[in-house]
Design a protein around this motif. Structure first.
Motif, PDB file in Angstrom:
ATOM      1  N   PRO A 257       0.728  -1.125  -0.019  1.00  0.00           N
ATOM      2  CA  PRO A 257      -0.111   0.088   0.061  1.00  0.00           C
ATOM      3  C   PRO A 257       0.792   1.131   0.176  1.00  0.00           C
ATOM      4  CG  PRO A 257      -0.075  -1.095   2.150  1.00  0.00           C
ATOM      5  CD  PRO A 257       0.467  -2.177   1.092  1.00  0.00           C
ATOM      6  N   GLU A 258       0.392   2.253  -0.764  1.00  0.00           N
ATOM      7  CA  GLU A 258       1.249   3.569  -0.810  1.00  0.00           C
ATOM      8  C   GLU A 258       0.225   4.745  -0.943  1.00  0.00           C
ATOM      9  OE1 GLU A 258       3.866   4.213  -4.137  1.00  0.00           O
ATOM     10  OE2 GLU A 258       3.071   2.413  -5.128  1.00  0.00           O
ATOM     11  N   ILE A 259       0.991   5.819  -0.682  1.00  0.00           N
ATOM     12  CA  ILE A 259       0.057   7.132  -0.835  1.00  0.00           C
ATOM     13  C   ILE A 259       0.710   7.689  -1.964  1.00  0.00           C
ATOM     14  CG2 ILE A 259      -0.632   9.286   0.087  1.00  0.00           C
ATOM     15  CD1 ILE A 259      -0.321   8.102   2.938  1.00  0.00           C
ATOM     16  N   ILE A 260       0.035   7.958  -2.915  1.00  0.00           N
ATOM     17  CA  ILE A 260       0.297   8.927  -4.300  1.00  0.00           C
ATOM     18  C   ILE A 260      -0.178  10.172  -4.147  1.00  0.00           C
ATOM     19  CG2 ILE A 260       0.427   8.924  -6.850  1.00  0.00           C
ATOM     20  CD1 ILE A 260       0.423   5.947  -6.835  1.00  0.00           C
ATOM     21  N   ALA A 261       0.549  10.976  -3.982  1.00  0.00           N
ATOM     22  CA  ALA A 261      -0.047  12.520  -3.848  1.00  0.00           C
ATOM     23  C   ALA A 261      -0.005  13.184  -5.399  1.00  0.00           C
ATOM     24  CB  ALA A 261       0.966  13.393  -3.362  1.00  0.00           C
ATOM     25  N   VAL A 262      -1.053  14.041  -5.767  1.00  0.00           N
ATOM     26  CA  VAL A 262      -1.265  14.388  -7.033  1.00  0.00           C
ATOM     27  C   VAL A 262      -1.547  15.865  -6.705  1.00  0.00           C
ATOM     28  CG1 VAL A 262      -2.814  14.615  -8.979  1.00  0.00           C
ATOM     29  CG2 VAL A 262      -2.450  12.581  -7.835  1.00  0.00           C
TER      30      VAL A 262
ATOM     31  N   SER B 160       3.577  11.232   1.132  1.00  0.00           N
ATOM     32  CA  SER B 160       3.437  10.333   0.284  1.00  0.00           C
ATOM     33  C   SER B 160       4.623   9.595  -0.204  1.00  0.00           C
ATOM     34  CB  SER B 160       2.940  11.334  -1.019  1.00  0.00           C
ATOM     35  OG  SER B 160       3.862  12.004  -1.264  1.00  0.00           O
ATOM     36  N   ASN B 161       4.302   8.514  -0.765  1.00  0.00           N
ATOM     37  CA  ASN B 161       5.460   7.697  -1.528  1.00  0.00           C
ATOM     38  C   ASN B 161       5.899   8.293  -2.776  1.00  0.00           C
ATOM     39  OD1 ASN B 161       3.490   5.714  -0.007  1.00  0.00           O
ATOM     40  ND2 ASN B 161       5.535   5.148   0.366  1.00  0.00           N
ATOM     41  N   ARG B 162       5.021   8.772  -3.375  1.00  0.00           N
ATOM     42  CA  ARG B 162       5.220   9.187  -4.839  1.00  0.00           C
ATOM     43  C   ARG B 162       4.491  10.536  -5.202  1.00  0.00           C
ATOM     44  NH1 ARG B 162       3.900   5.280  -9.164  1.00  0.00           N
ATOM     45  NH2 ARG B 162       2.813   3.987  -7.410  1.00  0.00           N
ATOM     46  N   LEU B 163       5.079  11.294  -6.107  1.00  0.00           N
ATOM     47  CA  LEU B 163       4.342  12.703  -6.221  1.00  0.00           C
ATOM     48  C   LEU B 163       4.034  12.743  -7.678  1.00  0.00           C
ATOM     49  CD1 LEU B 163       3.154  15.325  -5.528  1.00  0.00           C
ATOM     50  CD2 LEU B 163       5.673  16.171  -5.615  1.00  0.00           C
ATOM     51  N   TYR B 164       2.824  13.114  -8.031  1.00  0.00           N
ATOM     52  CA  TYR B 164       2.608  13.360  -9.526  1.00  0.00           C
ATOM     53  C   TYR B 164       2.306  14.883  -9.530  1.00  0.00           C
ATOM     54  CZ  TYR B 164       2.146   8.470 -11.313  1.00  0.00           C
ATOM     55  OH  TYR B 164       2.297   7.298 -11.641  1.00  0.00           O
TER      56      TYR B 164
ATOM     57  N   HIS C 238      -4.017  -0.170   7.893  1.00  0.00           N
ATOM     58  CA  HIS C 238      -5.345  -0.935   7.426  1.00  0.00           C
ATOM     59  C   HIS C 238      -4.867  -1.305   6.020  1.00  0.00           C
ATOM     60  CE1 HIS C 238      -7.874   0.003  10.724  1.00  0.00           C
ATOM     61  NE2 HIS C 238      -7.251   1.613  10.477  1.00  0.00           N
ATOM     62  N   GLY C 239      -3.716  -1.067   5.657  1.00  0.00           N
ATOM     63  CA  GLY C 239      -3.249  -1.638   4.281  1.00  0.00           C
ATOM     64  C   GLY C 239      -3.878  -1.017   3.008  1.00  0.00           C
ATOM     65  N   ILE C 240      -4.405   0.267   3.090  1.00  0.00           N
ATOM     66  CA  ILE C 240      -5.034   0.692   1.953  1.00  0.00           C
ATOM     67  C   ILE C 240      -4.445   1.902   1.411  1.00  0.00           C
ATOM     68  CG2 ILE C 240      -7.319   2.351   1.696  1.00  0.00           C
ATOM     69  CD1 ILE C 240      -8.654   1.186   4.296  1.00  0.00           C
ATOM     70  N   SER C 241      -4.256   1.587   0.049  1.00  0.00           N
ATOM     71  CA  SER C 241      -3.537   2.628  -0.950  1.00  0.00           C
ATOM     72  C   SER C 241      -4.311   3.959  -1.098  1.00  0.00           C
ATOM     73  CB  SER C 241      -3.308   2.111  -2.264  1.00  0.00           C
ATOM     74  OG  SER C 241      -2.023   1.019  -1.840  1.00  0.00           O
ATOM     75  N   ILE C 242      -3.635   4.835  -1.411  1.00  0.00           N
ATOM     76  CA  ILE C 242      -4.544   6.305  -1.410  1.00  0.00           C
ATOM     77  C   ILE C 242      -3.982   7.135  -2.382  1.00  0.00           C
ATOM     78  CG2 ILE C 242      -5.104   8.400  -0.059  1.00  0.00           C
ATOM     79  CD1 ILE C 242      -4.358   6.574   2.639  1.00  0.00           C
ATOM     80  N   LEU C 243      -4.976   7.726  -3.172  1.00  0.00           N
ATOM     81  CA  LEU C 243      -4.570   8.724  -4.087  1.00  0.00           C
ATOM     82  C   LEU C 243      -4.991   9.940  -3.496  1.00  0.00           C
ATOM     83  CD1 LEU C 243      -3.598   8.868  -7.301  1.00  0.00           C
ATOM     84  CD2 LEU C 243      -6.108   9.853  -7.416  1.00  0.00           C
ATOM     85  N   TYR C 244      -3.841  11.003  -2.952  1.00  0.00           N
ATOM     86  CA  TYR C 244      -4.145  12.114  -2.309  1.00  0.00           C
ATOM     87  C   TYR C 244      -4.113  13.271  -2.929  1.00  0.00           C
ATOM     88  CZ  TYR C 244      -2.863  15.415   1.431  1.00  0.00           C
ATOM     89  OH  TYR C 244      -2.854  16.524   2.130  1.00  0.00           O
ATOM     90  N   ILE C 245      -5.040  13.921  -3.209  1.00  0.00           N
ATOM     91  CA  ILE C 245      -5.295  14.968  -4.044  1.00  0.00           C
ATOM     92  C   ILE C 245      -4.880  16.240  -3.194  1.00  0.00           C
ATOM     93  CG2 ILE C 245      -6.534  16.422  -6.108  1.00  0.00           C
ATOM     94  CD1 ILE C 245      -7.741  13.664  -6.679  1.00  0.00           C
ATOM     95  N   THR C 246      -3.975  17.221  -3.704  1.00  0.00           N
ATOM     96  CA  THR C 246      -3.818  18.348  -2.639  1.00  0.00           C
ATOM     97  C   THR C 246      -3.200  19.465  -3.294  1.00  0.00           C
ATOM     98  OG1 THR C 246      -2.856  18.837  -0.531  1.00  0.00           O
ATOM     99  CG2 THR C 246      -1.503  17.286  -1.902  1.00  0.00           C
ATOM    100  N   HIS C 247      -3.376  20.505  -2.585  1.00  0.00           N
ATOM    101  CA  HIS C 247      -2.580  21.813  -2.974  1.00  0.00           C
ATOM    102  C   HIS C 247      -1.407  21.967  -1.902  1.00  0.00           C
ATOM    103  CE1 HIS C 247      -6.366  22.714  -5.126  1.00  0.00           C
ATOM    104  NE2 HIS C 247      -5.299  23.574  -5.946  1.00  0.00           N
TER     105      HIS C 247
END
Ligand SMILES: Nc1ncnc2c1ncn2[C@@H]1O[C@H](COP(=O)(O)OP(=O)(O)OP(=O)(O)O)[C@@H](O)[C@H]1O
Ligand SMILES: [Mg+2]
Length: 329
Positions: free
Chosen positions: A40-45, A223-227, A205-214
Motif C-alpha cells: 500500500p502506498e500514498i500517491i500525491a497528486v 506520500s510515497n510518490r508525487l505526480y 489498514h493496508g489501504i492505498s490512497i490517491l491523495y489530491i492536494t494543493h
C-alpha cells in the motif's frame, strides 16, 4: 507469475465537449499510473487549479470514462468487463475527505450515515452486527461511539466529521481511497489530522490512497510518490521528497522558486504563478511551452517522459541527453 497491479492506468485521456467546429477540451492526457498489490502506498497528486486532479480521481472512482486508455483494477479493464458498475468495485474504491460539510445530509444523525452503507452492501446481517461494526470503526478513528452516534452533523467539529468519513470508509474495507482535498480544508488545525488519518489508513489498514492536494508540505510528509500535473499532463513524477527538494521540470521549478521564502513547508503557491492560457494552446506542443523560460525549437513537439536515475520521470527535453525514454514521442 506476479500478482496484477491493484490499479493500473495506461494512457488515460479525458476530454470534454467539442463538436464539428470546436476541438474538445483536454482535461487529462495520456496519463499512466500504477499501484502494486500488497504494498500500500500514498500517491500525491498536485498542480494548480484546473490541472486535472479531480478528473483523475473521478477516473479512478469509475465516475468518468476515459476517451482513450485503460483503467484496470486487479488486472481487469473495469470498463471492458463492466466491473465498474459492480458493487464490488463501488466498495473497493472509496472516496473520502471530500468536504465533510457537503457529504453529510444535515437531517440524519451520524448513526444513519454509518448504517446506510452497511445495508447497501449487505455487509452486516442483523442490527446487532451493524452496531458492532459501527462501534468498532468509530473507536478505530479515535471517537467515542456514545458521544457521536446520536448527533447531527452540525453538532460535530470539522475534525470529528472528517474522522466519521474515515470510519465509514473503514467499515467498507476498501482497497483504494481517493482523497480529494479541497483548498478550503487546508487549515492548520486540520492538517495534522489529515496526515494522521492518511498514514493510519495505509500503515494500519493496508489501504492505498490517491491523495489530491494543493499542500506540498503534507504531500512531502506522507506520500510515497508525487505526480505534478499541468494542463492535464503529468509533467514530473517521482519520490515526493526528491521532487519537492530538487524539482526538475521547469514548471515544478517555477512553483518552487515562486515561494517567497525558500520554505519547503509552504503551501502550493498557486497565487504566485501567472495562469497559463489553459486549453487554448496547441496540444501538439509541450503543454508548458508558453510559460517556459527554457523553450527550444524541439518543444513544438510534445516531449515524452524521460527517465532519470532516481526513479524520476520528467516530460521535458532538457533531460533528453543520454537518458532513456519510456515511449517514442
Ligand atoms: N464535466 C466537465 N465538463 C467540462 N469541463 C470540465 C468538466 N469537469 C472538469 N472540466 C474541466 O477540466 C479541467 C480540469 O478540471 P479538474 O476539476 O480536474 O481540475 P482540478 O485540478 O481538480 O482543479 P481544482 O484544484 O480547482 O480542484 C478544468 O479546466 C475544468 O473546467
Ligand atoms: Mg479539484
Amino acid at each position: 507469475m506476479s500478482a496484477p497491479d491493484l490499479l493500473n492506468l495506461e494512457g488515460v485521456t479525458v476530454t470534454f465537449g467539442g463538436g464539428i467546429h470546436k476541438a474538445p477540451f483536454v482535461a487529462l492526457e495520456d496519463l499512466s499510473l500504477s499501484i502494486p498489490t500488497g504494498a500500500p502506498e500514498i500517491i500525491a497528486v498536485a498542480g494548480e487549479s484546473g490541472s486535472g486532479k479531480t478528473t483523475l480521481g473521478r477516473v479512478i472512482l469509475g465516475l468518468t470514462k476515459p476517451v482513450r486508455g485503460r483503467v484496470a483494477f486487479d488486472g481487469a479493464d473495469i470498463w471492458a468487463t463492466g466491473a465498474v458498475h459492480s458493487r464490488g468495485y463501488l466498495r473497493s474504491v472509496q472516496a473520502v475527505f471530500q468536504d465533510p460539510f457537503s457529504v453529510f445530509n444535515p437531517f440524519y444523525p451520524v448513526e444513519h450515515l454509518l448504517r446506510a452503507p452497511l445495508k447497501m452492501f449487505g455487509i452486516a446481517r442483523g442490527r446487532a452486527e451493524q452496531d458492532e461494526r459501527i462501534t468498532t470503526a468509530l473507536r478505530q478513528v479515535g471517537l467515542k461511539p456514545e458521544q457521536v452516534v446520536g448527533r447531527y452533523p452540525h453538532q460535530l467539529s470539522g475534525g470529528q466529521r472528517q474522522r466519521i468519513v474515515v470510519a465509514r470508509a473503514l467499515m467498507l474495507r476498501p482497497r483504494l481511497i481517493v482523497a480529494d482535498e479541497p483548498v478550503s480544508m487546508i487549515d492548520a488545525s486540520l492538517r495534522a489530522n489529515v496526515l494522521e488519518n492518511l498514514r493510519a489508513l495505509r500503515d494500519e489498514h493496508g489501504i492505498s490512497i490517491l491523495y489530491i492536494t494543493h499542500d506540498l508540505a503534507t504531500a512531502r510528509q506522507v506520500s510515497n510518490r508525487l505526480y505534478v500535473l499541468y494542463r492535464g499532463r503529468a509533467v514530473e513524477i517521482g519520490a515526493a521528497g526528491d521532487v519537492i527538494g530538487a524539482p526538475k521540470h521547469p514548471y515544478t521549478q517555477l512553483l518552487m522558486s515562486s515561494i517567497p521564502r525558500p520554505d519547503p513547508d509552504a503551501p502550493w503557491p498557486a497565487e504566485h504563478v501567472r495562469k497559463g492560457e489553459i486549453g487554448t494552446s496547441d496540444r501538439a506542443a509541450c503543454v508548458f511551452l508558453d510559460r517556459c523560460p527554457h523553450r527550444m525549437p524541439i518543444c513544438a513537439k510534445q516531449p515524452p517522459d524521460f527517465m532519470l536515475g532516481d526513479g524520476r520521470a520528467v516530460s521535458c527535453y532538457l533531460y533528453s541527453d543520454g537518458r532513456s525514454e519510456t515511449a517514442a514521442a
